[in-house]
Scaffold this motif. Structure first.
Motif, PDB file in Angstrom:
ATOM      1  N   SER A  81      -0.429   9.196   5.602  1.00  0.00           N
ATOM      2  CA  SER A  81      -1.316   8.081   5.934  1.00  0.00           C
ATOM      3  C   SER A  81      -1.293   7.087   4.774  1.00  0.00           C
ATOM      4  CB  SER A  81      -2.751   8.578   6.141  1.00  0.00           C
ATOM      5  OG  SER A  81      -3.285   9.008   4.898  1.00  0.00           O
ATOM      6  N   VAL A  82      -1.846   5.905   5.026  1.00  0.00           N
ATOM      7  CA  VAL A  82      -1.903   4.898   3.964  1.00  0.00           C
ATOM      8  C   VAL A  82      -2.697   5.469   2.782  1.00  0.00           C
ATOM      9  CG1 VAL A  82      -2.648   2.559   3.370  1.00  0.00           C
ATOM     10  CG2 VAL A  82      -1.774   3.041   5.679  1.00  0.00           C
ATOM     11  N   LYS A  83      -3.784   6.180   3.089  1.00  0.00           N
ATOM     12  CA  LYS A  83      -4.599   6.749   2.019  1.00  0.00           C
ATOM     13  C   LYS A  83      -3.816   7.794   1.221  1.00  0.00           C
ATOM     14  CE  LYS A  83      -8.934   8.992   0.997  1.00  0.00           C
ATOM     15  NZ  LYS A  83     -10.014   9.803   1.543  1.00  0.00           N
ATOM     16  N   CYS A  84      -3.070   8.636   1.930  1.00  0.00           N
ATOM     17  CA  CYS A  84      -2.266   9.653   1.211  1.00  0.00           C
ATOM     18  C   CYS A  84      -1.248   8.974   0.297  1.00  0.00           C
ATOM     19  CB  CYS A  84      -1.515  10.550   2.189  1.00  0.00           C
ATOM     20  SG  CYS A  84      -2.559  11.602   3.173  1.00  0.00           S
ATOM     21  N   GLU A  85      -0.699   7.845   0.726  1.00  0.00           N
ATOM     22  CA  GLU A  85       0.351   7.185  -0.065  1.00  0.00           C
ATOM     23  C   GLU A  85      -0.226   6.348  -1.200  1.00  0.00           C
ATOM     24  OE1 GLU A  85       3.550   7.960   0.327  1.00  0.00           O
ATOM     25  OE2 GLU A  85       2.867   9.307   1.914  1.00  0.00           O
ATOM     26  N   SER A  86      -1.373   5.690  -0.954  1.00  0.00           N
ATOM     27  CA  SER A  86      -1.889   4.740  -1.959  1.00  0.00           C
ATOM     28  C   SER A  86      -2.967   5.376  -2.827  1.00  0.00           C
ATOM     29  CB  SER A  86      -2.482   3.511  -1.257  1.00  0.00           C
ATOM     30  OG  SER A  86      -3.621   3.905  -0.520  1.00  0.00           O
ATOM     31  N   GLY A  87      -3.549   6.468  -2.348  1.00  0.00           N
ATOM     32  CA  GLY A  87      -4.612   7.125  -3.099  1.00  0.00           C
ATOM     33  C   GLY A  87      -5.971   6.504  -2.867  1.00  0.00           C
ATOM     34  N   SER A  88      -6.056   5.450  -2.047  1.00  0.00           N
ATOM     35  CA  SER A  88      -7.390   4.879  -1.813  1.00  0.00           C
ATOM     36  C   SER A  88      -7.605   4.531  -0.344  1.00  0.00           C
ATOM     37  CB  SER A  88      -7.621   3.638  -2.688  1.00  0.00           C
ATOM     38  OG  SER A  88      -6.452   2.906  -2.800  1.00  0.00           O
ATOM     39  N   CYS A  89      -8.889   4.499   0.041  1.00  0.00           N
ATOM     40  CA  CYS A  89      -9.263   4.149   1.419  1.00  0.00           C
ATOM     41  C   CYS A  89      -9.016   2.674   1.662  1.00  0.00           C
ATOM     42  CB  CYS A  89     -10.740   4.428   1.650  1.00  0.00           C
ATOM     43  SG  CYS A  89     -11.058   6.101   2.150  1.00  0.00           S
ATOM     44  N   VAL A  90      -8.673   2.338   2.877  1.00  0.00           N
ATOM     45  CA  VAL A  90      -8.435   0.941   3.251  1.00  0.00           C
ATOM     46  C   VAL A  90      -9.424   0.599   4.355  1.00  0.00           C
ATOM     47  CG1 VAL A  90      -6.726  -0.623   4.254  1.00  0.00           C
ATOM     48  CG2 VAL A  90      -5.980   1.184   2.704  1.00  0.00           C
ATOM     49  N   ASP A 116       0.833  -1.213   0.000  1.00  0.00           N
ATOM     50  CA  ASP A 116       0.000   0.000   0.000  1.00  0.00           C
ATOM     51  C   ASP A 116       0.862   1.256   0.000  1.00  0.00           C
ATOM     52  OD1 ASP A 116      -2.757  -1.262   0.697  1.00  0.00           O
ATOM     53  OD2 ASP A 116      -1.364  -2.114   2.145  1.00  0.00           O
ATOM     54  N   CYS A 117       2.048   1.135   0.574  1.00  0.00           N
ATOM     55  CA  CYS A 117       2.891   2.328   0.772  1.00  0.00           C
ATOM     56  C   CYS A 117       4.278   2.092   0.194  1.00  0.00           C
ATOM     57  CB  CYS A 117       3.022   2.638   2.264  1.00  0.00           C
ATOM     58  SG  CYS A 117       1.456   2.785   3.101  1.00  0.00           S
ATOM     59  N   PRO A 118       4.439   2.247  -1.128  1.00  0.00           N
ATOM     60  CA  PRO A 118       5.761   2.040  -1.720  1.00  0.00           C
ATOM     61  C   PRO A 118       6.758   3.010  -1.087  1.00  0.00           C
ATOM     62  CG  PRO A 118       4.067   2.343  -3.419  1.00  0.00           C
ATOM     63  CD  PRO A 118       3.428   2.651  -2.108  1.00  0.00           C
ATOM     64  N   GLY A 119       7.964   2.532  -0.866  1.00  0.00           N
ATOM     65  CA  GLY A 119       8.986   3.402  -0.273  1.00  0.00           C
ATOM     66  C   GLY A 119       8.870   3.510   1.239  1.00  0.00           C
ATOM     67  N   LEU A 120       8.090   2.614   1.848  1.00  0.00           N
ATOM     68  CA  LEU A 120       7.943   2.621   3.305  1.00  0.00           C
ATOM     69  C   LEU A 120       9.284   2.284   3.965  1.00  0.00           C
ATOM     70  CD1 LEU A 120       5.738   2.858   5.500  1.00  0.00           C
ATOM     71  CD2 LEU A 120       5.391   0.402   5.308  1.00  0.00           C
ATOM     72  N   THR A 121       9.619   3.033   5.030  1.00  0.00           N
ATOM     73  CA  THR A 121      10.903   2.782   5.718  1.00  0.00           C
ATOM     74  C   THR A 121      10.680   2.674   7.223  1.00  0.00           C
ATOM     75  OG1 THR A 121      11.317   5.156   5.877  1.00  0.00           O
ATOM     76  CG2 THR A 121      12.315   4.015   4.004  1.00  0.00           C
TER      77      THR A 121
END
Ligand code: BTN
Length: 251
Positions: free
Chosen positions: A153-162, A92-97
């Motif tokens: 947030s996950v939504k900000c990174e992926s563009g969709s609600c989870v 969901d979050c490419p580039g997560l560190t």
């Protein structure tokens, strides 16, 4: 049921999921009990900070473990949890560190925080509570103004609600897999590799706040004990078992 066999206890509002679970743990709740709340009125972060916990947008949960460990192993649990969350959220979050010792960042912005707490027993921990806050469906405007340039947030990174209802069991499976792996091989094996491959601070100039000290150094890697290995300005190597790391301001 959680993968450990404990129950998931869901609340609409709590002061803090970790505080509530602490009370249950003292009354004998079994390993693997999870407390989750829709919102928290007094969500706690590290170093006495607040954890912003608005209703219905994000995940706030705490997991009870009863491991046989010595006191000084507690910081390792934050890294194990960080590795598990990284694995569960990486698509969901490419580039997560992972930022030692306890944060998940995307593009340098905070996506999740972990607060591990331990009740000491006679010969090690009586129990450990891992409190996890993940910004899932919050938009930047949902955060207080002073945090908006530091969070995502996950939504900000992926563009969709989870869906929070499906994300929680998925992450509990990951936490179970990674805590089992940690019991077998500690941090020196696959978990340490994962953490180091996705280590946000690697080779960056940082300032470590440890007690009253502020130490400038360059972060290198996380060792098999979960300590941050760094080089000091004079080239000597040192390591930190706890503390908070900030990126150093440019000179
Ligand atoms: C941090 O980054 O400072 C750690 C934040 C941990 C927040 C979570 S939200 C669920 C659990 N309950 C709390 O009161 N805190 C943790």
């Amino acid at each position: 049921m959680t993968p450990w066999g404990g129950r998931v206890l869901t609340f609409s509002t709590l002061d803090s999921t970790s505080r509530h679970l602490w009370r249950l743990a003292e009354k004998g709740a079994p390993e693997g009990t999870v407390v989750v709340a829709d919102q928290q009125s007094a969500g706690r972060g590290r170093r006495g900070r607040q954890w912003h916990s608005p209703a219905g947008l994000n995940l706030y949960f705490s997991l009870l473990l009863r491991p046989r460990i010595e006191f000084d192993k507690l910081p390792q649990f934050s890294l194990v949890a960080a590795a598990a969350l990284w694995h569960g959220l990486r698509q969901d979050c490419p580039g997560l560190t992972i930022k030692w010792p306890n944060d998940l960042l995307c593009r340098g912005l905070k996506l999740a925080g972990i607060l591990s707490e331990m009740k000491p027993g006679l010969s090690g921990a009586e129990f450990v509570i891992i409190g996890i806050g993940i910004n899932v469906n919050a938009e930047i405007d949902d955060f207080p103004p002073d945090l908006r340039d530091q969070v995502t947030s996950v939504k900000c990174e992926s563009g969709s609600c989870v869906s929070l209802a499906s994300l929680l069991p998925r992450l509990l499976e990951e936490l179970f897999t990674f805590t089992e792996m940690f019991n077998r091989e500690g941090l020196a094996g696959s978990i340490g590799e994962l953490v180091n491959r996705n280590f946000y601070l690697k080779d960056k100039k940082i300032v470590i706040h440890s007690g009253n000290d502020k130490i400038k150094c360059r972060a290198r890697w996380i060792d098999g004990d979960g300590h941050l290995v760094a080089t000091l300005a004079d080239g000597r190597q040192t390591s930190f078992n706890a503390g908070e790391a900030w990126l150093a301001k440019a000179d």
